[in-house]
Design an enzyme around this catalytic site. Structure first.
Site, PDB file in Angstrom:
ATOM      1  N   ASP A  57       0.852  -1.144   0.031  1.00  0.00           N
ATOM      2  CA  ASP A  57      -0.104  -0.184  -0.028  1.00  0.00           C
ATOM      3  C   ASP A  57       0.994   1.307  -0.138  1.00  0.00           C
ATOM      4  OD1 ASP A  57       0.909   0.384   2.547  1.00  0.00           O
ATOM      5  OD2 ASP A  57      -1.029  -0.299   3.525  1.00  0.00           O
TER       6      ASP A  57
ATOM      7  N   HIS B 179      -8.380  -3.852   9.860  1.00  0.00           N
ATOM      8  CA  HIS B 179      -8.093  -3.551   8.528  1.00  0.00           C
ATOM      9  C   HIS B 179      -6.576  -4.158   8.434  1.00  0.00           C
ATOM     10  CE1 HIS B 179      -5.289  -0.223  10.260  1.00  0.00           C
ATOM     11  NE2 HIS B 179      -4.354  -0.636   9.144  1.00  0.00           N
TER      12      HIS B 179
ATOM     13  N   ASP C 262      -9.203  -2.109  14.138  1.00  0.00           N
ATOM     14  CA  ASP C 262     -10.448  -2.090  13.467  1.00  0.00           C
ATOM     15  C   ASP C 262     -10.498  -3.114  12.416  1.00  0.00           C
ATOM     16  OD1 ASP C 262      -8.723  -1.384  11.499  1.00  0.00           O
ATOM     17  OD2 ASP C 262      -9.510   0.612  11.027  1.00  0.00           O
TER      18      ASP C 262
END
Lengths: 240, 240, 240, 240
Positions: free
Chosen positions: B67, B132, B130
């Site tokens: 990413d 992710h 969370d």
């Protein structure tokens, strides 16, 4: 995901047979295949029987059924294994030692048995117009499930009843390898033939991954091959 | 999924380093690894640098970032690759030819580039509280996505702003390998350390597959290894 | 063949340990390793014991000895397995279920046992100054042999006698996996340390494939890794 | 080594075709095959052409020739590639991008080119009555050779001259992948048909590994499949 477009049912059947023969020849050691009953594979099994029958060089190939609808009385084998015997095991003269039956009794053991045998080299799957594969129908299993038992409500009993000459044999449950069991196979092969599958194949290939279309999860597998004939592919976006 | 329970962060770092070294030694031909920045891998990179630096027998190993948060001005490399250089590439003296940068310009090419290079042998992933992984945060990507660009709303900009000394550099988008890109890797390694990850690890390991916890989809992969230290594992059901 | 040049015995031991750990982590299912006794691996086992002892995440790893010199009286286990226990199995607390003993009784079964367990993932081999590996000494086995029994003439008895405190225990035969058994492993790892191995390593790496140097056949394997320290590599042609 | 006994040339041709189709379907990414010219494969190519021609799902398959006898004048392509075009590439409409020609100029590059393309998935080999395979004839190459040039003495020129209408085109050398190049393929498939191969197949399967029978070294490969028809198998020891 690789999508193989064939021109008709005969080519689809031939490609599926070649792909399974390829798996059988790929290793000298034990090869484990989970295969489907139903109508889509009829043409493929015809071709396969001719190639496999009485060929001892396929003695290393082992077969699994991935779901089962048992007879309520338990007086005979389940619907899926019965169909597989008729379509393939009997005409191809597959020995009992090569057939590994999943049934209503032993389903909790299915994933362990397969893992201990080295895992599935390939699993051949059909797809329903509702997006189901194996016994994973909408609202029956979740993506997280391994091999499991599915209780049948009245609607489901109505749906599976036609498999039984004597409707009193319709069972209260069936068993199926779940999404995670299927995803553990090294190669997923999904095939679909005919116009009646065109809508679901468009949704499957072009649409989202959603538990409303149980098969959609299979797109997450690193080695999925989809075989379609022209009729099943007719709604696909031509640009792709 | 195999879950490896380690007693503390040091053992977790050691196991992760051994696993990556194992991938590097596994093949003589090109080995492709996608690796993570962040805080979890700091201990691992320390160990890895000592083993990899100036060792020409690792010249066949190639690295990818999965990413990137670009600088708005484009005046310097993005946040992820900058962190990876600092944590690993520079101290380990990895040559430029072995580093394959994903950035805001070339993201549409990422999946094709990786496929043509033979696919990822392994991808090392952290997980957020969370749920992710990579840039797949809740409500940003869907399970069906390959490498993609994610537009940042104000909340997201607020969230990523701390990465930038000059907040004016906060970009309007970031890029990330999507779920299907990640699932194409041959081996997924996910690690989590510390009590702050205990809750998400319980949900990840014991809970459902749901897009509310983006990482949950990774459980569908046929070869996922999860490495936890005791603190991250403290809420897990002890029976399993 | 990949040749890994390390600077000294410590780096050689570390690289060999990392490579075996890599094999152990490579698969979640059963991993099968055949490993060597002798003096070369002493440093490696020290490192390995520290990483493996009491780590239940290595419970899937199974170990095989690839040769054995039995005690004539049969009153105790053979020389090789005894050495492996002392060097590794006992200090690493490897359970009995993970240790698969080859001995003078069961050798005809060795290849079948290994094949049924899924084959060897890796075999770690030393090499003698005479080019032998396992019990494949010049003039004892031929390239065509699988696991076999080797009758000991007087010269051979003299050679192996030092393994026995009580020379009367020197046996009339030993057993060894043969060239074809070894070549069936998926990864061959051969290591050599010290100046006394420099001459054979030059012959092995640069010379012909000949039954005068039994190990030379290993160069035909598609996945052979050779690990050398500087002393063992000192006669190698620097140009290559 | 797995030996597949077929009843006649037609079954042998079918099994070989199925095995190659299996390799083609095995991976979605690039598949690399080295294939043989000569008379044994004629029946197989007939079957293969029917399955492969105009099927874009085989666009990922790449082909290599493993030896070549060049025309002395260089005015046209060599004998092997010419035969392969006639037997398979032209009738199957294989595109030029999928054909990777080995010739008298580029042979030193052959092994590197193949390695960079991911290695050979399979190599299909015939065997001569003298035990040769590819251009590895007795006394021409040694087990240790990679792809190499073989100088032709007068006897060899006499032997290869019949390939040339104009005998003046008989070259002074030919090129061939050597034993170590061939052994690097992931799957070796060797087939033999007819009574004229019965003697060499007995020596190959039951006899020693010796450079007098160059093909005998192939028995050391961990994944060798031998396909025979009844005539070629007639001298084999029935007990085995």
């Amino acid at each position: 995901m690789k999508v193989i477009l064939t021109k008709d049912y005969d080519e689809l059947s031939k490609v599926a047979a070649q792909m399974l023969l390829g798996e059988m020849f790929q290793r000298h050691e034990r090869v484990n295949l989970a295969i489907t009953a139903g109508t889509t594979p009829i043409g493929m099994y015809e071709k396969l029987v001719a190639e496999v029958r009485d060929k001892d060089y396929f003695d290393n190939v082992h077969y699994y059924n991935f779901d089962e609808i048992p007879y309520k009385s338990g007086r005979r084998e389940g619907v899926t294994i019965g169909d597989l015997r008729e379509l393939y095991f009997t005409p191809a003269a597959i020995s009992d030692e090569q057939i590994h039956v999943l049934d209503g009794e032993n389903y909790e053991d299915q994933d362990r048995r397969i893992a201990e045998a080295g895992g599935l080299d390939a699993i051949l799957l059909g797809i329903g117009a509702d997006g189901h594969y194996c016994g994973n129908l909408p609202s029956t299993t979740s993506f997280n499930d391994f091999t499991t038992k599915v209780d049948c409500d009245d609607a489901m009993k109505e749906r599976i009843a036609p498999h039984f000459e004597d409707r009193a044999e319709t069972p209260d449950f069936y068993v199926t390898m779940g999404p995670r069991s299927v995803m553990n196979a090294r190669h997923l092969i999904l095939f679909a033939s005919g116009e009646k599958k065109a809508k679901i194949m468009k949704a499957f290939i072009e649409g989202a991954i959603t538990d409303e279309i149980p098969a959609s999860i299979l797109k997450m597998h690193p080695h999925l091959t989809v075989i379609l004939d022209e009729a099943a592919a007719k709604l696909l976006d031509k640009e792709k």
